[in-house]
Write a protein that holds these residues in place. Structure first.
Motif, mmCIF file in Angstrom:
data_model
loop_
_atom_site.group_PDB
_atom_site.id
_atom_site.type_symbol
_atom_site.label_atom_id
_atom_site.label_comp_id
_atom_site.label_asym_id
_atom_site.label_seq_id
_atom_site.Cartn_x
_atom_site.Cartn_y
_atom_site.Cartn_z
ATOM 1 N N GLY A 1 -11.828 -29.574 -24.582
ATOM 2 C CA GLY A 1 -11.017 -29.578 -23.367
ATOM 3 C C GLY A 1 -10.072 -28.404 -23.253
ATOM 4 N N GLY A 2 -9.832 -27.710 -24.354
ATOM 5 C CA GLY A 2 -8.962 -26.542 -24.309
ATOM 6 C C GLY A 2 -9.652 -25.347 -23.662
ATOM 7 N N ARG A 3 -8.866 -24.480 -23.049
ATOM 8 C CA ARG A 3 -9.420 -23.276 -22.401
ATOM 9 C C ARG A 3 -8.591 -22.062 -22.825
ATOM 10 N N LEU A 4 -9.290 -20.965 -23.108
ATOM 11 C CA LEU A 4 -8.638 -19.714 -23.506
ATOM 12 C C LEU A 4 -9.570 -18.561 -23.190
ATOM 13 N N ASN A 5 -9.029 -17.353 -23.239
ATOM 14 C CA ASN A 5 -9.853 -16.156 -23.112
ATOM 15 C C ASN A 5 -9.700 -15.360 -24.399
ATOM 16 N N VAL A 6 -10.814 -15.116 -25.079
ATOM 17 C CA VAL A 6 -10.789 -14.449 -26.379
ATOM 18 C C VAL A 6 -10.235 -13.033 -26.249
ATOM 19 N N ALA A 7 -10.674 -12.281 -25.246
ATOM 20 C CA ALA A 7 -10.202 -10.903 -25.087
ATOM 21 C C ALA A 7 -8.715 -10.858 -24.759
ATOM 22 N N TYR A 8 -8.242 -11.791 -23.960
ATOM 23 C CA TYR A 8 -6.808 -11.844 -23.667
ATOM 24 C C TYR A 8 -6.021 -12.022 -24.962
ATOM 25 N N ASN A 9 -6.503 -12.894 -25.834
ATOM 26 C CA ASN A 9 -5.828 -13.125 -27.103
ATOM 27 C C ASN A 9 -5.861 -11.912 -28.018
ATOM 28 N N CYS A 10 -6.897 -11.094 -27.896
ATOM 29 C CA CYS A 10 -7.036 -9.930 -28.765
ATOM 30 C C CYS A 10 -6.336 -8.687 -28.224
ATOM 31 N N VAL A 11 -6.066 -8.652 -26.931
ATOM 32 C CA VAL A 11 -5.553 -7.418 -26.327
ATOM 33 C C VAL A 11 -4.351 -7.676 -25.421
ATOM 34 N N ASP A 12 -4.577 -8.360 -24.301
ATOM 35 C CA ASP A 12 -3.576 -8.435 -23.231
ATOM 36 C C ASP A 12 -2.254 -9.027 -23.695
ATOM 37 N N ARG A 13 -2.312 -10.092 -24.491
ATOM 38 C CA ARG A 13 -1.049 -10.748 -24.845
ATOM 39 C C ARG A 13 -0.163 -9.851 -25.688
ATOM 40 N N HIS A 14 -0.765 -8.947 -26.464
ATOM 41 C CA HIS A 14 0.047 -8.022 -27.266
ATOM 42 C C HIS A 14 0.740 -6.998 -26.365
ATOM 43 N N VAL A 15 0.020 -6.549 -25.338
ATOM 44 C CA VAL A 15 0.630 -5.621 -24.370
ATOM 45 C C VAL A 15 1.749 -6.341 -23.615
ATOM 46 N N ALA A 16 1.489 -7.570 -23.200
ATOM 47 C CA ALA A 16 2.501 -8.344 -22.475
ATOM 48 C C ALA A 16 3.737 -8.598 -23.325
ATOM 49 N N ASP A 17 3.542 -8.664 -24.644
ATOM 50 C CA ASP A 17 4.665 -8.903 -25.559
ATOM 51 C C ASP A 17 5.405 -7.621 -25.940
ATOM 52 N N GLY A 18 5.007 -6.497 -25.342
ATOM 53 C CA GLY A 18 5.729 -5.250 -25.576
ATOM 54 C C GLY A 18 5.176 -4.375 -26.680
ATOM 55 N N HIS A 19 3.944 -4.621 -27.102
ATOM 56 C CA HIS A 19 3.360 -3.856 -28.199
ATOM 57 C C HIS A 19 2.254 -2.910 -27.729
ATOM 58 N N GLY A 20 2.306 -2.528 -26.455
ATOM 59 C CA GLY A 20 1.260 -1.675 -25.905
ATOM 60 C C GLY A 20 1.124 -0.339 -26.597
ATOM 61 N N GLU A 21 2.204 0.197 -27.150
ATOM 62 C CA GLU A 21 2.139 1.516 -27.787
ATOM 63 C C GLU A 21 1.748 1.450 -29.261
ATOM 64 N N GLN A 22 1.583 0.256 -29.797
ATOM 65 C CA GLN A 22 1.099 0.152 -31.180
ATOM 66 C C GLN A 22 -0.359 0.572 -31.251
#
Length: 642
Positions: free
Chosen positions: A64-85
């Motif tokens: 029943g859970g839903r997630l996006n694998v690519a979002y977890n691997c990329v987007d959320r880190h950018v959203a958390d302020g780590h885009g320049e890492q």
């Protein structure tokens, strides 16, 4: 909270009913542990149930859970302020380099996803990928994950026939490939082979081609598309959509000595949970601090889990290297470790033994002081190689994590932990114990746990999140291959032997079919190989069983000597005596061949099947997956020369 490995009293008793009994899901420690790990990911919708094992051996994790694998691997880190890492320091074999930050990675994955959408692909369509170790391979995998397109990555060294069989079985609509690839300093064609493969794959609608070497290629108008023309023209914005936790993420084919390749199916939520957990735990990874390098190819499961999905889910900074370890020189890996300050290094025992052959003075020329955890993967590591690895790369100070797992398990299952090295001293050559959350046992033919100091079959007696969800299109083969041997107990068994030592730590013995029966005595090929490599003259060894009219099977060994060792027949007698002294006279090789190299795939696995062909005087089988096909010719010539 963790689920400890089984004790001597409980090992092998986690499930006592027939396969399908949902006993495991009633274990609150198991489900609570994995729920805690899953919460470290971003879920669009939480799960209703951690584990549904009612249709065993088909598990459902985080139902029943839903997630996006690519979002977890990329987007959320950018959203958390780590885009320049930095996400990847990429090194091409010819010396070209590329630094890719998480912000860069997000842009490239979005462009690639938009390109795939423009080709009419929709969630559930399969995509085949055969690329060198270049950034586009990562972009393509993540774009597929972003769009819910199960990918089938095919190792770049596989033949057109192997690629064709995988495309056909998966029914892939798109193939992503390159014009060519670099191998040992030479640009070799790649698209010629994929054109041959797709000549008889009607499911393929388009072929997307990355320009890597600049070589001329044949072109099918309307079908073939250049990556730089299609992808680079796309918007770098794309909104990720969540998929069900059990949505297929990828199919990865494994091949045996006989039969058609098996398409191992992995899904999204459980796989990513365990990939991230094991990468973080086994390597003691520290985001934004460590520089991590897994030397595998993305065409193998190690590349999927420990180059792409696990590290990126944990916001790792990784090294991605295109070339072979000795191109342009034998110190190339050490040079890269020094250049980027690699702290976590994960490689195969075969490469470690190659380093041994090249000489201990080689790593001494480089500054390897940044290394703090060393890892081993692919096959059991012999104690001599383990010690050499820790001494000459780790400076006698780093933990070595000797990991056991399989394509089918999806992620590491058994391994020592670097953070527990002081409390639980390492044992060179032993994977030691299941990870927290994992349960494994060594059992006999009847499925009963063996005692201390005894050998048997390694089984997994409880479900785990990254477990395979089947063989693509073949439910019966899935049941027969992995669950029939211990069907009454409901154990998973994929063919590896193991033994407990006196502390009940686990020692892997390799594949059960790599056990020789010499005059009624069962002898592990790994055990004989370990004995040979413990001799100061030997850098590498591969052992196979050969048909013998007297003993049923005889031990045949192929050895690569260290640079300073005497060659020819001078070493054969002492080596036979050494094996007899280490194991017993029954294990003394009938024949020892001194060879310049062992036949290996580009991922470093020794192709023992080919060595068995030589030992039994059979016609040599397919050599297209070898990193250097000329190795078998030199072995055959050596045999002919006596």
């Amino acid at each position: 909270m963790s689920v400890p490995p089984p004790t001597e009293q409980t090992a092998g008793t986690a499930q006592s009913g027939p396969a399908g009994d949902p006993l495991a899901q009633s274990d609150p420690a198991l489900t609570a542990f994995w729920a805690g790990q899953a919460r470290r990911l971003h879920w669009e919708r939480p799960w209703a149930e951690v584990l549904d094992w009612s249709d065993a051996p088909f598990a459902q994790w985080f139902s029943g859970g839903r997630l996006n694998v690519a979002y977890n691997c990329v987007d959320r880190h950018v959203a958390d302020g780590h885009g320049e890492q930095v996400a990847f320091h990429w090194e091409g074999e010819p010396g070209d380099t590329r630094t890719i930050t998480y912000a860069d990675l997000r842009r490239e994955v979005c462009r690639t996803a938009n390109a795939l959408l423009s080709l009419g692909l929709t969630a559930g369509d399969r995509v085949a990928i055969q690329l060198p170790m270049i950034p586009e391979a990562v972009f393509a995998m993540l774009a597929c994950a972003r769009l819910g397109l199960p990918h089938s990555v095919v190792f770049g060294g596989f033949s057109p026939a192997a690629l064709r069989s995988r495309i056909t079985d998966a029914g892939a609509k798109l193939l992503i490939t390159a014009d060519g690839q670099y191998r040992r300093g030479t640009a070799v064609p790649m698209k010629d082979g994929t054109d041959e493969a797709t000549a008889h794959t009607p499911s393929i609608e388009h072929v997307l081609v990355v320009r890597r070497t600049g070589s001329e290629v044949a072109w099918a108008e309307g079908r073939d598309l250049w990556w730089h023309e299609l992808v680079d023209a796309q918007s770098d914005m794309h909104e990720a959509v969540a998929f069900d936790a059990e949505h297929p993420l990828f199919i990865l084919y494994t091949s045996g000595t006989t039969g058609s390749p098996k398409g191992i199916l992995h899904t999204s939520g459980g796989y990513l949970t365990q990939a991230a957990y094991t990468h973080r735990t086994v390597f003691d990874h520290r985001p934004g601090v460590d520089v991590y390098w897994c030397t595998a190819d993305v065409g193998w499961i190690t590349g999927h889990t420990y180059i792409v999905y696990g590290p990126l889910a944990n916001r790792a900074t990784s090294v991605l290297y295109e070339g072979t370890p000795n191109t342009p020189h034998e110190g190339r890996h050490f040079e890269i470790i020094q250049k980027y300050g690699v702290s976590l290094y994960y490689t195969a025992p075969t490469l470690i033994r190659s380093f041994m052959k090249w000489g201990e003075e080689l790593p001494g020329r480089y500054d390897l002081s940044t290394l703090r955890v060393l890892g081993s993967v692919g096959e059991p590591i012999n104690p001599e190689a383990w010690r050499w690895y820790r001494t000459h790369l780790g400076g006698d100070r780093t933990p070595v994590v000797d990991t056991w797992w399989q394509t089918e398990t999806g992620a590491v299952m058994i391994s020592p932990l670097p953070t527990e090295a002081d409390a639980k001293p390492p044992k060179p050559g032993s994977a030691q114990a299941p990870l927290p959350g994992i349960s494994a046992a060594v059992v006999n033919d009847r499925g009963e746990p063996v005692g201390r100091g005894e050998s048997g079959y390694l089984v997994l007696d409880r479900p785990w999140p990254a477990m395979l969800r089947g063989i693509w299109g073949d439910e019966e083969r899935f049941r027969e291959t992995y669950w029939s041997r211990f069907a009454r107990q409901g154990y998973y068994f994929a063919g590896d032997g193991a033994r407990y030592d006196e502390d009940r730590d686990i020692w892997l013995l390799g594949r059960v079919d790599d056990v020789m029966n010499v005059s009624g005595h069962r002898i592990s090929t790994a055990e004989v190989e370990s004995a040979l490599v413990s001799h100061p003259s030997v850098a590498e060894a591969a052992v196979v069983g050969a048909a013998d009219a007297t003993t049923g099977q005889a031990v045949v060994a192929y050895v690569v000597l260290r640079g300073s060792a005497p060659g020819g027949t001078d070493v054969v007698g002492p080596l036979r005596a050494h094996v007899a002294a280490e194991i017993g006279p029954i294990a003394k090789p009938r024949q020892i061949m001194v060879v310049p190299e062992l036949p290996k795939t580009r991922s470093g696995k020794i192709m023992r099947r080919l060595l068995r062909d030589v030992a039994d005087n059979r016609e040599i089988g397919d050599v297209t997956t070898l990193a250097d096909a000329s190795v078998m010719a030199s072995i055959q010539q050596g045999l002919a020369d006596g």
